[in-house]
Design an enzyme around this catalytic site. Structure first.
Site, PDB file in Angstrom:
ATOM      1  N   LYS B  67       0.846  -1.200   0.000  1.00 48.67           N
ATOM      2  CA  LYS B  67       0.000   0.000   0.000  1.00 48.67           C
ATOM      3  C   LYS B  67       0.879   1.247   0.000  1.00 48.67           C
ATOM      4  O   LYS B  67       1.927   1.273   0.664  1.00 48.67           O
ATOM      5  CB  LYS B  67      -0.898  -0.012   1.239  1.00 48.67           C
ATOM      6  CG  LYS B  67      -1.970   1.091   1.254  1.00 48.67           C
ATOM      7  CD  LYS B  67      -2.850   0.980   2.503  1.00 48.67           C
ATOM      8  CE  LYS B  67      -3.959   2.014   2.497  1.00 48.67           C
ATOM      9  NZ  LYS B  67      -4.878   1.857   3.650  1.00 48.67           N
ATOM     10  N   SER B 142      -9.742   1.739   2.480  1.00 52.66           N
ATOM     11  CA  SER B 142      -8.889   2.535   1.629  1.00 52.66           C
ATOM     12  C   SER B 142      -7.802   1.711   0.933  1.00 52.66           C
ATOM     13  O   SER B 142      -7.177   2.207   0.003  1.00 52.66           O
ATOM     14  CB  SER B 142      -8.225   3.634   2.456  1.00 52.66           C
ATOM     15  OG  SER B 142      -7.388   3.061   3.444  1.00 52.66           O
ATOM     16  N   SER B 166     -10.100  -0.453   6.736  1.00 49.80           N
ATOM     17  CA  SER B 166      -9.480  -0.261   5.412  1.00 49.80           C
ATOM     18  C   SER B 166      -8.829  -1.490   4.814  1.00 49.80           C
ATOM     19  O   SER B 166      -8.516  -1.496   3.632  1.00 49.80           O
ATOM     20  CB  SER B 166      -8.448   0.870   5.479  1.00 49.80           C
ATOM     21  OG  SER B 166      -9.106   2.077   5.708  1.00 49.80           O
TER      22      SER B 166
END
Ligand SMILES: [Zn+2]
Lengths: 476, 464
Positions: B67, B142, B166
Site C-alpha cells: 500500500k 482505503s 481499510s
C-alpha cells in the site's frame, strides 16, 4: 518605580545526554555541518515514530528533585500543534497535563535577603530546528534552517511571577545554571543551550512576553528595556497591550512580534505514538545519585571550615571552584585558603576570563605554605599567582627567578636603623605626635629593601626603635 | 495465485525473473489501476539474485504489493496524495525490512484513498481502482489497490493498513482474505500515519494460509514503535481445520438496519457452516456500538489533523516553484496538494481539538472508546470469536456515493468498533450477492490472531 512583576520560562537543553529526546541521533552537533545529525524521526519524515529516551527522563527527574519539586506518579507527552518553518512535524512533542514535576522552589539571595522563588512546573519537550536569519529577524529576506538541533531534549522550568527586578532575574538564572551544572546535566558554554521567555508587567497592567532571549545578560537587558518602555507608556497615559516581543541583542531593544488576540490555541492532545511513563518508581534510585547541591555545600563550608558566608557563597558559585577549595583546604589553613581563592585567585581569573581549571590546586597549596612560613610576602604571593597565570611555571621557580623570597629579619633591622638615621625630621615628627610619620618611615624601609620586607614586621621594628630613641635624644 | 503454487512453480524450473516479467506484463495490461508505482528495476534485480543464489526466507522469491502509505526506501511513496508527489523515502518501514529479510520481492505500490481516508479508493490522486468482479464498481477502501491486485490475480500477497476497516472492507468487496491484527502486534514504524491510535498494517491474500504466513513475516516486536508488543506464536503452525472448541458470539447490533438481505443471509449461513463443523454460537450484545461511528470519526480526524500538518512542501513533496512568505507558501501548497476529503477531515479534526471543544468532542470520544473496549472484553470473555458481516452491503458503483460523505461514513459501521477496541479481526469471503462477493468478519481477543485465523481457515476449507 511602579511594582514590577517578572516570570520566567527557561528552556534548558539537556546537552550532556548523548542522544536526542525521541531518537538515537547524537547531540554533539555544535561544530558540524547543518543537517548532519538527523534521522527520519527528528526530521519528522512521514511514518517515523518517536521513542522516549529514558535517560532524558531520568535527567529531568534529577533536575526536578534539585528544584524541590513534587515528582508526579507518572507522566505523558502531548502534541502541541502550531506551524513554524523550523518545526518539522507541524507539532512539537511536549508536556501539558501531567508534566514531570510541579510546585518547586529556588532560594535566592536577593538585595532584600533570602527569598524563595516558586517553580510552577518542570516539563520536557523536544527542541525545534534552528532558524538562521540573514541580518536581523525583522529585516531578513529569507531564513535558513538547520535541523541538527531538532529533537534535542529540552527542559522547561516555569517560575511563578515572583521576581521583582531584572537583576533578580539574572540572579535566578545564575542560580539555576549553577544547580544544573552541579547535576552534570547541562553545559552552559554551548551555543543555544539556554533560552528564556520573560513575562513582565508593571503596576498591574497587561504583560508582555519577550521570546527567545539567548543569554543571561540579554535577559537582564531586555527586562530593563521593557520596564522603561512600559513605564514611559504609562506616564504618557497609553495602555500597555498584551503582546509577544522579540529582543534584539544587537540593538538592545525589544520589538513587537505579534499582539495577542486571546490565547493561542495549540490544540494539545495526548501523543498517540507514546505510551504514558511511570516515573514514581525511579525517583528513589535517582535521589540516591543526587550530588550535594550549591545551598547545602555553602552551609557545609561555613560549618566544616569555619569560613565566612561571603567566602562560601563565592566558592560554591562554580562546582570547579568549590572542589578546588576543598582540595587546597585539606592541605593548608581553610580560612587562609578561602581568602586567597575567593578574593585573590577568583579576581585574577575573572580579569583574564579564565576558568578555575587554569590553575593547579597543588600550586595554590605551595603558595599558601610559603605565606604561612613567612618565606614570601602577601604581595609576593599575588605576584606568583599572576605569573603562573600569564607565563606558567612553578611557584618555587618563580619566587627564585623574581627574587620574591622574603628578606631576613636582621636585614630588615639594618634597614630600619639606616632609615631612622637618614630621616631625623620624620623621627621628630613622630615624637611630636604626627602618626603619618610612621607610614613614611615604613615606606622608606620598603623602598630600601625593594619590597621584600614584610611591612608589618617593619612597622613593629620601627615602633620599638622609636620608643627607645627619645631617651637617646635626651641623654645626648 | 497462491504462495504454495508459486513456490512449486519456482522449484520446478521457472525463474523468479520470468515470474516477475509475467506479473509486470499482467499489471501493465490490467484495467484495475491497482498499482500506482511499479518498482521494476529493484524487483528484477532481487529476482535475479534469488535465481542465482537460491530463494531464502519464508517468502523467498514471492512477489508482494505494498500500500502506498507504507514507506519503501527508494520507491516513491505518496499516500496517493498530490502533496507527496515525488517523495522517495530514505528508509524502509519495519514491515518492509521484515519482508526483505524473508526474501519477498516488492514489486510496487498499490492504490488507496488519499491518506487512507475513504471507503472506495476513489479519493486517490491517481484515479480510482476498479473492482475485478465488476469494473464499474469500487474495490472498497482505503486499501482498495492491494485487495484488487490480489483478487485480480496480479499478485499473491499484499499489505494494506486498516484504520477503521481499510483492510477488511476491500477484502470483503473484492472477495479476498484481509486481516487487521491486534493493535501493537505489527510495528507501525514507516506507516504514514492517518490516525495513529487506531491503525495497523494488515496482510491480504487469496486464502487464509497465505494471510497467516504473511502475518508471521511482519509481526513482532520493534523497539522503534512504543506501542509494539512481542509476538505470541507462529500463526501458520497454529492453523488446523478444527473448530469444535470455538464458541462464537453473534452481536445483534451488527445485523440491524441498513444491512443488505443477501449479506445477512450469507453471513448466517457461514455461522451455520461453522456450527456444522462443531463450533457453538450464542447471540450477544455490544451495547455501545451505536456510538462507535461518532467516536471513531472524532478520534481519527483529530489525529489526522495533527499528522497531516507536516506536509508543507518545505523539505519533500509538492513544490509550487514560487515561494512567498512561509505562511502563504504553506497555505498554497496545502490548498493545492490535499484533496477534498482530506481537507474536510483536517478541518473537522482541527475543530474537534480546538479550545472549548476538546472536552465536548475529543475527550468524550475517548470515554466512548473505553466503553466499547469493555463491551468487547466482556463479550469475548465467554466466547472465543465474534462473527458479523464485514460490510453491510456489497461493492457499490464508482461515483455512486461520492457526493454523500456522511452516507459513506456509515458504511464503516461494522468495522470501526474493532479499531476502537484494538482487537484483531479478519474478513473472509462467505458467498455472493449476484456476482459480487460478500465478506464475513471474524473478531478475536487481543493477540489471539491464532483463533480467528483457525476459524477462518476451517470455514474456508468447508466452503471449498
Ligand atoms: Zn534523529
Amino acid at each position: 518605580m511602579k511594582e514590577v512583576i517578572i516570570g520566567l520560562e527557561v528552556h534548558v537543553q539537556l546537552n550532556k545526554l548523548r542522544s536526542k529526546l525521541f531518537c538515537s541521533c547524537s547531540t554533539q552537533y555544535h561544530d558540524s555541518e547543518p543537517d548532519t545529525h538527523t534521522c527520519p524521526v527528528c526530521l519528522g519524515l512521514p511514518g517515523a515514530l518517536p521513542v522516549t529516551n529514558g535517560k532524558a527522563v531520568d535527567n529531568a527527574i534529577k533536575v526536578a528533585l534539585a528544584l524541590n519539586c513534587n515528582i508526579e506518579e507518572w507522566t505523558m507527552f502531548y502534541r502541541k500543534n502550531y506551524y513554524y518553518p523550523d518545526l518539522v512535524k507541524g507539532f512539537q512533542i511536549s508536556q501539558y497535563d501531567y508534566p514531570i514535576a510541579t510546585n518547586g522552589s529556588i532560594s535566592l539571595d536577593t538585595e532584600d535577603g533570602e527569598r524563595a522563588i516558586r517553580i510552577k512546573r518542570v516539563h520536557m519537550e523536544e527542541d525545534p530546528g534552528r532558524l538562521v536569519h540573514v541580518g536581523t529577524i525583522d529585516k531578513s529576506k529569507y531564513s535558513l534552517i538547520d535541523y541538527n538541533r531538532s529533537g534535542v531534549a529540552l527542559l522547561e522550568v516555569v517560575t511563578e511571577p515572583d521576581l521583582r527586578t531584572p537583576k533578580e532575574a539574572r540572579l535566578f538564572l545564575n542560580k539555576l545554571k549553577n544547580i544544573l551544572e552541579y547535576l552534570d546535566v547541562f553545559d552552559s558554554s554551548l551555543e543555544g543551550s539556554l533560552r528564556v521567555d520573560a513575562n513582565v508587567s508593571i503596576a498591574g497592567g497587561k504583560r508582555a512576553e519577550i521570546k527567545n532571549i539567548s543569554s543571561y545578560k540579554g535577559v537582564e537587558k531586555a527586562l530593563l528595556f521593557e520596564i522603561v518602555r512600559q513605564n514611559n507608556l504609562v506616564r504618557r497615559g497609553v495602555k500597555v497591550v498584551q503582546e509577544t516581543r522579540h529582543f534584539d541583542e544587537v540593538r538592545g531593544i525589544t520589538i513587537s512580534l505579534r499582539t495577542k488576540e486571546g490565547e493561542e490555541d495549540y490544540r494539545y492532545f495526548p501523543e498517540p505514538d507514546l505510551v504514558p511513563i511511570t516515573i514514581r518508581d525511579r525517583v528513589d534510585d535517582i535521589k540516591k545519585t543526587l550530588p550535594e547541591l550549591p545551598d547545602a555545600k555553602r552551609q557545609r563550608f561555613a560549618l566544616q571550615y569555619g569560613i565566612s558566608d561571603n567566602h562560601a557563597k563565592v566558592l560554591i558559585s562554580e562546582l570547579g571552584l568549590a572542589n578546588f577549595f576543598e582540595t587546597v583546604a585539606t592541605e593548608v589553613d581553610a580560612n587562609l585558603s578561602a581568602t586567597w581563592i575567593a578574593d585573590v585567585l577568583k579576581g585574577e581569573l575573572n580579569y583574564r576570563d579564565l576558568d578555575i581549571s587554569a590553575f593547579s590546586p597543588a600550586h595554590m597549596v605551595q603558595i599558601l605554605q610559603m605565606l604561612k612560613k613567612d618565606t614570601i610576602t602577601e604581595k609576593g604571593a599575588v605576584q606568583v599567582i599572576r605569573t603562573l597565570l600569564d607565563e606558567g611555571g612553578t611557584p618555587s621557580e618563580i619566587v627564585k627567578r623574581k627574587g620574591l623570597l622574603k628578606i631576613a629579619a636582621d636585614v630588615s633591622e639594618n634597614a630600619v636603623f639606616e632609615v631612622l638615621a637618614e630621616n631625623p625630621a620624620a623621627v621628630q615628627d613622630y615624637h611630636d605626635g604626627k602618626d603619618e610619620a610612621l607610614n613614611f618611615l615604613v615606606g622608606q624601609v620598603m623602598k630600601k629593601t625593594r619590597g621584600r620586607a614584610d611591612p608589618r614586621t617593619v612597622s613593629k621594628l620601627l615602633k620599638e626603635k622609636l620608643q627607645n630613641a627619645p631617651d637617646n635624644h635626651r641623654e645626648a | 495465485m497462491n504462495v504454495d503454487g508459486l513456490r512449486e512453480m519456482l522449484q520446478s524450473g521457472k525463474s523468479a525473473e520470468e515470474l516477475l516479467h509475467s506479473i509486470f506484463d499482467k499489471i501493465e495490461r490490467s484495467k484495475l489501476n491497482a498499482f500506482v508505482t511499479l518498482a521494476k528495476e529493484s524487483a528484477l534485480e532481487e529476482a535475479r539474485r534469488a535465481d542465482k543464489h537460491g530463494a531464502k526466507g519464508m517468502l523467498g522469491g514471492i512477489p508482494i504489493g505494498i500500500k502506498d502509505s507504507i514507506s519503501t526506501k527508494g520507491i516513491q511513496t505518496t499516500c496517493c496524495s498530490k502533496i507527496l508527489e515525488g517523495y522517495i523515502p530514505p528508509y524502509d518501514a519495519h514491515v518492509i525490512e521484515r519482508l526483505k529479510a524473508e526474501g519477498a520481492i516488492i514489486i510496487g505500490k498499490t492504490n488507496m484513498d488519499e491518506f487512507a481516508m475513504g471507503t472506495s479508493t476513489e479519493t486517490s490522486c491517481f484515479g480510482p481502482t476498479r473492482n475485478p468482479w465488476d469494473l464499474n464498481r469500487v474495490p472498497g477502501g482505503s486499501s482498495g489497490g492491494s485487495a484488487a491486485a490480489v483478487a485480480g490475480g496480479e499478485i499473491p500477497l499484499a499489505l494494506g493498513s486498516d484504520t477503521g476497516g481499510s483492510v477488511r472492507c476491500p477484502a470483503s468487496f473484492c472477495g479476498v482474505v484481509g486481516l487487521k491484527p491486534t493493535y501493537g502486534s505489527v510495528s507501525r514504524y514507516g506507516l504514514i500515519a492517518y490516525a495513529n491510535s487506531l491503525e495497523q498494517i494488515g496482510p491480504f491474500a487469496g486464502n487464509v494460509k497465505d494471510v497467516a504466513l504473511l502475518l508471521d513475516a511482519i509481526s513482532g516486536y520493534d523497539p522503534r514503535d512504543s506501542t509494539s508488543v512481542a509476538k505470541k506464536c507462529e500463526y501458520l503452525k497454529e492453523l488446523r481445520d478444527d473448530v469444535s472448541d470455538v464458541k462464537i458470539g453473534v452481536p445483534k447490533e451488527f445485523f440491524g438496519e441498513g444491512i443488505d438481505e443477501k449479506v445477512e443471509k450469507a453471513v448466517w449461513s457461514g455461522i451455520t457452516a461453522l456450527e456444522d463443523g462443531g463450533a457453538s454460537y450464542t447471540e450477544i450484545s455490544l451495547p455501545h456500538t451505536k456510538y462507535s461511528l461518532a467516536a471513531y470519526y472524532i478520534i481519527a480526524m483529530s489525529e489526522a489533523s495533527s499528522n497531516l500538518a507536516r506536509f508543507d512542501g518545505l523539505r519533500y513533496g509538492l513544490r509550487l516553484g514560487k515561494d512567498k512568505d512561509w505562511h502563504t507558501t504553506f497555505s498554497e501548497i496545502k490548498a493545492q496538494g490535499f484533496g477534498e476529503e482530506v481537507k474536510r477531515r483536517i478541518l473537522l479534526g482541527t475543530y474537534a481539538l480546538s479550545a472549548g471543544y476538546y472536552g465536548k468532542y475529543y475527550l468524550k470520544a475517548l470515554k466512548v472508546r473505553t466503553l466499547i473496549k469493555r463491551d468487547f472484553e466482556s463479550a469475548l470473555k465467554d466466547t472465543n470469536v465474534l462473527i458479523t458481516p464485514t460490510m453491510p452491503f456489497p461493492a457499490f458503483k464508482i461515483g455512486e456515493k461520492m457526493g454523500e460523505p456522511l452516507a459513506l461514513y456509515l458504511a464503516d459501521v461494522n468495522t470501526v468498533p474493532i479499531n476502537l477496541a484494538g482487537v484483531p479481526s479478519i474478513s473472509v469471503p462467505c458467498g455472493f450477492a449476484g456476482k459480487l462477493p460478500i465478506g464475513m468478519q471474524i473478531i478475536g481477543r487481543h493477540f489471539d490472531e491464532a483463533t480467528i485465523l483457525r476459524t477462518a481457515y476451517a470455514f474456508e476449507r468447508g466452503m471449498t
